[in-house]
Design a protein around this motif. Structure first.
Motif, PDB file in Angstrom:
ATOM      1  N   ARG A  81       0.834  -1.197   0.000  1.00  0.00           N
ATOM      2  CA  ARG A  81       0.000   0.000   0.000  1.00  0.00           C
ATOM      3  C   ARG A  81       0.872   1.251   0.000  1.00  0.00           C
ATOM      4  NH1 ARG A  81      -2.071   1.108   6.167  1.00  0.00           N
ATOM      5  NH2 ARG A  81      -0.164   0.522   7.230  1.00  0.00           N
ATOM      6  N   GLY A  82       2.181   1.084  -0.192  1.00  0.00           N
ATOM      7  CA  GLY A  82       3.101   2.206  -0.181  1.00  0.00           C
ATOM      8  C   GLY A  82       2.930   3.104  -1.393  1.00  0.00           C
ATOM      9  N   SER A  83       3.280   4.362  -1.219  1.00  0.00           N
ATOM     10  CA  SER A  83       3.106   5.339  -2.294  1.00  0.00           C
ATOM     11  C   SER A  83       4.310   5.412  -3.224  1.00  0.00           C
ATOM     12  CB  SER A  83       2.843   6.722  -1.700  1.00  0.00           C
ATOM     13  OG  SER A  83       3.913   7.107  -0.841  1.00  0.00           O
ATOM     14  N   LEU A  84       5.478   4.952  -2.765  1.00  0.00           N
ATOM     15  CA  LEU A  84       6.684   5.099  -3.585  1.00  0.00           C
ATOM     16  C   LEU A  84       6.640   4.311  -4.892  1.00  0.00           C
ATOM     17  CD1 LEU A  84       9.556   5.229  -0.946  1.00  0.00           C
ATOM     18  CD2 LEU A  84       8.592   7.080  -2.298  1.00  0.00           C
ATOM     19  N   PRO A  85       6.198   3.030  -4.905  1.00  0.00           N
ATOM     20  CA  PRO A  85       6.126   2.339  -6.197  1.00  0.00           C
ATOM     21  C   PRO A  85       5.230   3.053  -7.196  1.00  0.00           C
ATOM     22  CG  PRO A  85       5.939   0.761  -4.390  1.00  0.00           C
ATOM     23  CD  PRO A  85       5.855   2.127  -3.792  1.00  0.00           C
ATOM     24  N   LEU A 111      -3.126   4.645  -6.211  1.00  0.00           N
ATOM     25  CA  LEU A 111      -2.731   4.406  -4.819  1.00  0.00           C
ATOM     26  C   LEU A 111      -3.948   4.067  -3.962  1.00  0.00           C
ATOM     27  CD1 LEU A 111      -0.509   4.378  -2.711  1.00  0.00           C
ATOM     28  CD2 LEU A 111      -0.833   6.825  -2.398  1.00  0.00           C
ATOM     29  N   THR A 112      -5.061   4.747  -4.189  1.00  0.00           N
ATOM     30  CA  THR A 112      -6.290   4.441  -3.450  1.00  0.00           C
ATOM     31  C   THR A 112      -6.744   3.017  -3.711  1.00  0.00           C
ATOM     32  OG1 THR A 112      -6.983   6.763  -3.567  1.00  0.00           O
ATOM     33  CG2 THR A 112      -8.678   5.135  -3.068  1.00  0.00           C
ATOM     34  N   CYS A 113      -6.708   2.610  -4.974  1.00  0.00           N
ATOM     35  CA  CYS A 113      -7.074   1.241  -5.336  1.00  0.00           C
ATOM     36  C   CYS A 113      -6.123   0.238  -4.677  1.00  0.00           C
ATOM     37  CB  CYS A 113      -7.054   1.076  -6.850  1.00  0.00           C
ATOM     38  SG  CYS A 113      -7.393  -0.591  -7.440  1.00  0.00           S
ATOM     39  N   THR A 156      -7.222  -2.672  -1.998  1.00  0.00           N
ATOM     40  CA  THR A 156      -6.911  -4.075  -2.262  1.00  0.00           C
ATOM     41  C   THR A 156      -6.086  -4.667  -1.128  1.00  0.00           C
ATOM     42  OG1 THR A 156      -6.895  -3.572  -4.634  1.00  0.00           O
ATOM     43  CG2 THR A 156      -5.950  -5.667  -3.966  1.00  0.00           C
ATOM     44  N   TRP A 157      -5.140  -3.876  -0.622  1.00  0.00           N
ATOM     45  CA  TRP A 157      -4.294  -4.328   0.491  1.00  0.00           C
ATOM     46  C   TRP A 157      -5.139  -4.622   1.720  1.00  0.00           C
ATOM     47  CZ3 TRP A 157      -3.122  -2.386   5.378  1.00  0.00           C
ATOM     48  CH2 TRP A 157      -2.024  -2.963   6.018  1.00  0.00           C
ATOM     49  N   ASP A 198       7.859   8.730   1.661  1.00  0.00           N
ATOM     50  CA  ASP A 198       6.710   7.848   1.863  1.00  0.00           C
ATOM     51  C   ASP A 198       6.086   8.075   3.240  1.00  0.00           C
ATOM     52  OD1 ASP A 198       5.014   5.619   1.035  1.00  0.00           O
ATOM     53  OD2 ASP A 198       6.035   4.479   2.590  1.00  0.00           O
ATOM     54  N   VAL A 199       6.908   8.232   4.275  1.00  0.00           N
ATOM     55  CA  VAL A 199       6.396   8.469   5.626  1.00  0.00           C
ATOM     56  C   VAL A 199       5.623   9.780   5.693  1.00  0.00           C
ATOM     57  CG1 VAL A 199       7.069   8.979   8.009  1.00  0.00           C
ATOM     58  CG2 VAL A 199       8.118   7.071   6.813  1.00  0.00           C
ATOM     59  N   MET A 200       6.154  10.818   5.065  1.00  0.00           N
ATOM     60  CA  MET A 200       5.456  12.107   5.088  1.00  0.00           C
ATOM     61  C   MET A 200       4.115  12.024   4.358  1.00  0.00           C
ATOM     62  SD  MET A 200       8.361  15.081   4.850  1.00  0.00           S
ATOM     63  CE  MET A 200       9.216  14.443   3.430  1.00  0.00           C
ATOM     64  N   ALA A 201       4.083  11.252   3.271  1.00  0.00           N
ATOM     65  CA  ALA A 201       2.823  11.098   2.540  1.00  0.00           C
ATOM     66  C   ALA A 201       1.784  10.376   3.388  1.00  0.00           C
ATOM     67  CB  ALA A 201       3.070  10.335   1.242  1.00  0.00           C
ATOM     68  N   ARG A 202       2.224   9.414   4.197  1.00  0.00           N
ATOM     69  CA  ARG A 202       1.301   8.648   5.032  1.00  0.00           C
ATOM     70  C   ARG A 202       0.988   9.348   6.345  1.00  0.00           C
ATOM     71  NH1 ARG A 202       4.267   2.967   5.171  1.00  0.00           N
ATOM     72  NH2 ARG A 202       2.588   2.474   6.638  1.00  0.00           N
TER      73      ARG A 202
END
Length: 497
Positions: A96-100, A140-142, A146-147, A481-485
């Protein structure tokens, strides 16, 4: 799936020496494959996430080839994601990470920029960027939905990989217990094959035992292991690291398992090491696993410092109206200063003064001792869900994390970072052991893995584990990624009190 284990109805041995009973509990039917709608939904979201916004924006702005551009952009997005194996059944729902997603999107921008230049198109660059912005957000939402669906299914013992752990009693038990302690991964231990005598301290049944020495017959180990794997319907045989199953013996076992169509995996005994730090290599025909040292210097550290200082400066300028409003609310609702300054311990055990908006009454520090028996945290930190020292405005500030904003001053001055471990108090550090002191190898942060994982709801051991994972596996992209989450964690507010 109690304790993260599955028991099969036909167990070959009960390990009484470990005090564990391999009960005859029938395993309910469960699907091995992921839901069929995963790839269909992922493809649909990716196609529409690029195609619709591009067609709408280009059409409204009366750009030439609007619908053809939308089709090409959507196909390129799907192609990029497919080439990076995002639709592979093994990958869907696992992250569910945003980086990929961000990496894929940046590649898409590059591909479309080349196509735009090659076709001699003159669509405004900012207009093209605006049309493509919804794509990573929807993808990313999808991915997160799914995760969550996959994790929920695995908690019900579905969409799992049945694992037979093989190794010396202590090592095999440790691997089985570690896998059973978490539910977000696909591996479920259905049994253990122990090498030699001795208790296997785990809830999984001991299917059989192998001799300490390599058998003379080439298929001696293979016959017993395959029989146990078939009996327990295991998909993978996971070998725990140990000297009694290595070299020629492990080689022969791999031949037998692979010839029978059974997968073999090795657990080297490394815990909490990010995959990006591991590199496979070989020497003299021997497979080696190289572990890269933690990043402590270089370009990534320079980028982190630039991001910290620039982000803090921009934040202080942009949020100055909020500072005035919050300061007025604090000052008018309780006597005392607007800011609360407290000595914390930073990188290398260096003390510094940390800034926060005051959320407590003036006698808060003096009353801490009398409230020590009401501490709701199991570790060295003091936390109370309904702390009587907190003001009414302070509760709101803590719930929304707005009380942390003045720490931008610390970030700008260099004593803190935007992302890092929680800055501890001197009395906490005085009781640290060698393990906890490793948290001080990097600068503390305004946010970190502890904040996006539950904050005060975490146990002390969980907090330390998260901080050590950050310290050992840090990278610039992980900070992004941490800041995005963090935004979602702040909006959710769980664990903030």
């Amino acid at each position: 799936m109690p304790g993260g284990y599955m028991w099969h109805a036909r167990t070959t041995e009960t390990d009484n020496s470990a005090g564990t009973e391999a009960g005859s509990v029938a395993t309910p039917p469960h699907p091995r494959a992921k839901a069929r709608w995963y790839p269909a939904v992922a493809l649909t979201v990716d196609i529409l996430g690029v195609g619709l916004p591009t067609a709408l924006i280009m059409g409204v702005e009366r750009q030439p080839y609007a619908y053809l551009s939308a089709l090409v952009a959507a196909l390129c997005w799907v192609a990029v994601r497919a080439l990076r194996r995002r639709y592979a059944r093994r990958e869907l729902g696992e992250s569910r990470g945003s980086l990929p997603v961000l990496h894929d999107w940046l590649i898409l921008l590059g591909v479309l920029a080349v196509l735009r230049a090659a076709a001699d198109l003159h669509h405004p660059a900012l207009l093209c960027l605006a049309a493509l912005i919804p794509a990573p957000v929807l993808t990313l939402t999808c991915s997160k939905l799914t995760w969550h669906h996959l994790v929920a299914a695995r908690r019900e013992a579905q969409v799992v990989t049945r694992v037979l752990v093989l190794g010396e009693p202590t090592a095999a038990g440790d691997v089985a217990e570690h896998l059973a302690g978490r539910t977000e991964h696909p591996y479920v231990v259905v049994g253990v094959v122990a090498i030699g005598d001795g208790p296997v301290r785990t809830g999984a049944p001991v299917a059989t035992r192998l001799g300490v020495l390599m058998p003379e017959a080439a298929d001696g180990d293979t016959t017993l292991v395959l029989a146990a794997a078939r009996e327990l319907e295991a998909d993978v045989v996971l070998v725990a690291a140990g000297p009694r199953m290595a070299g020629e013996r492990l080689r022969r076992l791999s031949w037998g398992l692979h010839d029978a169509g059974t997968e073999l995996a090795l657990a080297p005994g490394l815990v909490e090491f990010a995959v990006k730090r591991l590199e496979t290599t070989s020497a003299a025909g021997m497979a080696l696993l190289r572990v890269a040292p933690p990043v402590r210097s270089g370009v990534q550290q320079v980028l982190k410092s630039v991001m910290d200082r620039a982000g803090a400066a921009l934040g202080l300028l942009a949020l100055s109206p909020f500072f005035l409003a919050i300061g007025a609310a604090v000052r008018l609702t309780s006597p005392g200063p607007v800011f609360y300054k407290q000595v914390r311990v930073g990188q290398g055990r260096t003390p510094f003064v940390m800034w926060k908006f005051r959320t407590m009454y003036l006698d808060a520090d003096a009353r801490k001792a009398e409230l020590s028996q009401a501490n709701e945290h199991d570790g060295l930190m003091f936390k109370m869900r309904r702390d009587p020292r907190v003001t009414r405005v302070g509760r709101l500030l803590r719930r929304t994390s707005l009380d942390e904003l003045p720490q931008l001053i610390n970030v700008f001055l260099g004593s803190m970072s935007l992302v890092g471990p929680r800055p501890p108090l001197p009395d906490e550090v005085a009781r640290y052991g060698d393990v906890e002191l490793r948290r001080l190898a990097v600068r503390p942060g305004m946010t970190g893995l502890w904040q996006i994982s539950g904050r005060s709801d975490l146990s002390w051991d969980e907090t330390v584990e998260l901080d050590l994972h950050y310290v050992d596996n840090w990278s610039f992209t992980s900070d992004v990624d941490v800041m995005a989450r963090t935004f979602r964690a702040v909006v959710d507010g769980r664990g903030a009190y």
